[in-house]
Design an enzyme around this catalytic site. Sequence first.
Site, PDB file in Angstrom:
ATOM      1  N   ASP A  77     -24.720   8.152  64.525  1.00 41.74           N
ATOM      2  CA  ASP A  77     -25.815   8.373  63.573  1.00 41.74           C
ATOM      3  C   ASP A  77     -27.140   8.010  64.253  1.00 41.74           C
ATOM      4  OD1 ASP A  77     -27.524   8.474  61.433  1.00 41.74           O
ATOM      5  OD2 ASP A  77     -26.778   6.623  60.501  1.00 41.74           O
ATOM      6  N   ASP A  88     -29.045   7.242  58.628  1.00 43.71           N
ATOM      7  CA  ASP A  88     -28.785   7.569  57.219  1.00 43.71           C
ATOM      8  C   ASP A  88     -27.294   7.412  56.909  1.00 43.71           C
ATOM      9  OD1 ASP A  88     -27.678   9.694  58.541  1.00 43.71           O
ATOM     10  OD2 ASP A  88     -28.776  11.248  57.457  1.00 43.71           O
ATOM     11  N   ASP A 136     -16.857  25.116  65.323  1.00 44.31           N
ATOM     12  CA  ASP A 136     -15.785  25.542  64.432  1.00 44.31           C
ATOM     13  C   ASP A 136     -16.219  26.838  63.769  1.00 44.31           C
ATOM     14  OD1 ASP A 136     -13.228  24.633  63.076  1.00 44.31           O
ATOM     15  OD2 ASP A 136     -14.031  22.708  63.744  1.00 44.31           O
ATOM     16  N   ASP A 150     -10.861  28.252  62.788  1.00 43.33           N
ATOM     17  CA  ASP A 150     -10.165  27.452  61.775  1.00 43.33           C
ATOM     18  C   ASP A 150      -9.157  28.300  60.989  1.00 43.33           C
ATOM     19  OD1 ASP A 150     -10.187  24.943  60.088  1.00 43.33           O
ATOM     20  OD2 ASP A 150     -10.718  26.412  58.557  1.00 43.33           O
ATOM     21  N   GLU A 174      -5.850  28.543  65.617  1.00 47.55           N
ATOM     22  CA  GLU A 174      -5.081  27.467  64.987  1.00 47.55           C
ATOM     23  C   GLU A 174      -3.953  28.079  64.174  1.00 47.55           C
ATOM     24  OE1 GLU A 174      -6.705  25.580  61.548  1.00 47.55           O
ATOM     25  OE2 GLU A 174      -5.841  23.640  62.029  1.00 47.55           O
ATOM     26  N   HIS A 207      -8.631  15.906  63.767  1.00 42.91           N
ATOM     27  CA  HIS A 207      -9.173  15.268  62.558  1.00 42.91           C
ATOM     28  C   HIS A 207      -8.254  15.449  61.350  1.00 42.91           C
ATOM     29  CE1 HIS A 207     -10.076  19.477  62.412  1.00 42.91           C
ATOM     30  NE2 HIS A 207     -10.364  19.383  61.140  1.00 42.91           N
ATOM     31  N   ASP A 208      -7.129  16.118  61.517  1.00 39.90           N
ATOM     32  CA  ASP A 208      -6.212  16.376  60.404  1.00 39.90           C
ATOM     33  C   ASP A 208      -4.947  15.527  60.454  1.00 39.90           C
ATOM     34  OD1 ASP A 208      -7.859  18.335  59.321  1.00 39.90           O
ATOM     35  OD2 ASP A 208      -6.903  19.951  60.445  1.00 39.90           O
TER      36      ASP A 208
HETATM   37  C1  BGC Z   1      -9.021  22.247  59.324  1.00 36.15           C
HETATM   38  C2  BGC Z   1      -9.042  21.284  58.185  1.00 36.15           C
HETATM   39  C3  BGC Z   1      -9.639  21.993  56.995  1.00 36.15           C
HETATM   40  C4  BGC Z   1      -8.904  23.310  56.709  1.00 36.15           C
HETATM   41  C5  BGC Z   1      -9.708  24.175  55.788  1.00 36.15           C
HETATM   42  C6  BGC Z   1      -8.012  23.285  58.862  1.00 36.15           C
HETATM   43  O1  BGC Z   1      -7.497  24.033  59.802  1.00 36.15           O
HETATM   44  O2  BGC Z   1      -8.657  21.680  60.546  1.00 36.15           O
HETATM   45  O3  BGC Z   1      -9.738  20.110  58.459  1.00 36.15           O
HETATM   46  O4  BGC Z   1      -9.545  21.176  55.870  1.00 36.15           O
HETATM   47  O5  BGC Z   1      -8.662  24.040  57.870  1.00 36.15           O
HETATM   48  O6  BGC Z   1     -10.821  24.694  56.416  1.00 36.15           O
END
Ligand code: BGC
Length: 565
Positions: free
Chosen positions: A21, A25, A98, A207, A256, A334-335
């Site tokens: 950051d 904020d 992304d 994504d 993905e 991150h998932d």
């Molecule tokens: C992302 C997630 C996201 C989902 C919807 C996934 O492939 O990695 O973090 O919540 O797609 O966009």
Amino acid sequence: MEQHWWQQTNIYQVYLRSFYDSNQDGIGDIQGVIQKLDYLKGLGIGVIWISPHYASPMDDNGYDVSDFYQVSPDYGTIDDFKELLDKAHSMGIKVITDLILNHTSDEHQWFVAASNPFHPEHHKYHDYYIWQPPKNDEQGQKMRPTRWMGWFGSPAWTYNEATNEYYLHIFSKKMPDLNWRNASMRQEMKEMIRYWIQLGVDGFRVDASNHLEKNWEFPDDFPGYHHFSSLPKHHEYLKELGSDIFVPMDLLTIGESGGASKEEALQYAGYGSNEFNMLIQFGHCWADVDDSNSVLMGKWAQGKLRLSSIKESFQNWYEMLENVGWNVIYWHNHDQPRIVSHYGNDSTYWFESASMLAVALYLMPGTAICYQGEEIGMTNVDYQELSMFKDVEVFTEYQNMLAKGLSHEHIMTIIRARCRDNARSPMQWSEAAYGGFSKVSPWMPSNGNYLTINVKNQLNQPTSILSLYQHLLNQRLSNENITHGKITFLDVSSQKDFSYLNTGTTEEYLVLCNFTSSKIMKSLNGLNLANYSLIYNNYFTLQNLENEQELLPYESQVWKRVISQ
Ligand code: BGC
């Protein structure tokens, strides 16, 4: 084998909101990434992948985009974004973003028009999304068109009163799915993609790319995932993007998809397939799920770790793409939970297991993705209150588990072990307040262990986890023996050790990793052990290489030999 720049580089995933950051904020931002470029360069990073930076109501931390052309004010301005591109490029670092194609936010102007019959552009945009009329039950009450469930644990349809229809959303109800059969929507998406490329973006992580096509017969199945996952027609959309944009513009593209057959893997990431350069797949991600005797479904049902499945997945993907495509290697993003908490031991053997996991992964062939904080051994969160969590999925699943009769305490234990917020807590830069991420209280609480686990503590410490990552990742930048080697697992079925040979043209690496908290003996019978020298051991002891090699808890050893030409 085809040669490309993206085979000899390392990718670092920046979860923007939690990285650094710069303007105090409490939210990570683009200037924060700029300030840490030197750190990333030193780590051996050639590409940064930034999680969604677009305008968004942040229902799903930016994966719910309300305007693809705007930078979210949480993260900065378009000028900040251009500055990031310029500075990163001047340091030899590429930037990929992304690309969210499956859905928009319900606050996107397309959906605002699509859902309102009185909107002047209603007719144009209605078909950009997926609508179905209600069904009626015996009492004449409106019912969802199907029992399909979304990935966040709630029904995949939400009623829109203004049109008396349901819209499909396979993620949250604020993320309506786009209709990829609509050619003018596809056209608008392509224009948007070109906009970011013209600005200087070097590629995309696409994504949810295997969900673009749906079964338009809408069979009434539960949970129905197969009606919106990996249907053959989604490859048509990807090939259209590939041949119109990705390939001619020589971008780095990463798709993905949960899994794939050999034929599909070749479509996604085979050379000349015109879809992606690589595919993020989840084959190794949930090797401890067992929902066979559980009221819980999927990842929430934790069972015993099946180490063999992790090896099988890496081996399978290596074999499917050997010489005909390219693989990506990564532990988590991150998932998923933090890798040291998930597959390691984040208490007694924190250092040993984090360093072992690094060695196990980063000596394999392919292009590596390192997730922010992994390089210092960040762990799962220690949150005690439900309100400390932020992920939309946590709250739907909490209710689902309550409805199944689980106690609050039990649910909290499950959430702490399995939820996505584990990977999203603020990056731990130092022992200063909030881990040096921000000077004010962050958008989500910092993990209390930042006092000991932080970058400052590990920088310039030759035996730290960070130093190991720096060494491994920098090696990968220049050593084709690792990135382009041939991997042979020594015993895929073993549930204790993760050991392999990575054979390059001039060097061979023998990697021995103990995935347990007990001492084990690894049999190397049948291998010619001559001429190997030890180049790393996370216990920092000198070793000999024996037919029966002792491995202490979470020990990893890397042996190297030169291959005579
Ligand atoms: C992302 C997630 C996201 C989902 C919807 C996934 O492939 O990695 O973090 O919540 O797609 O966009």
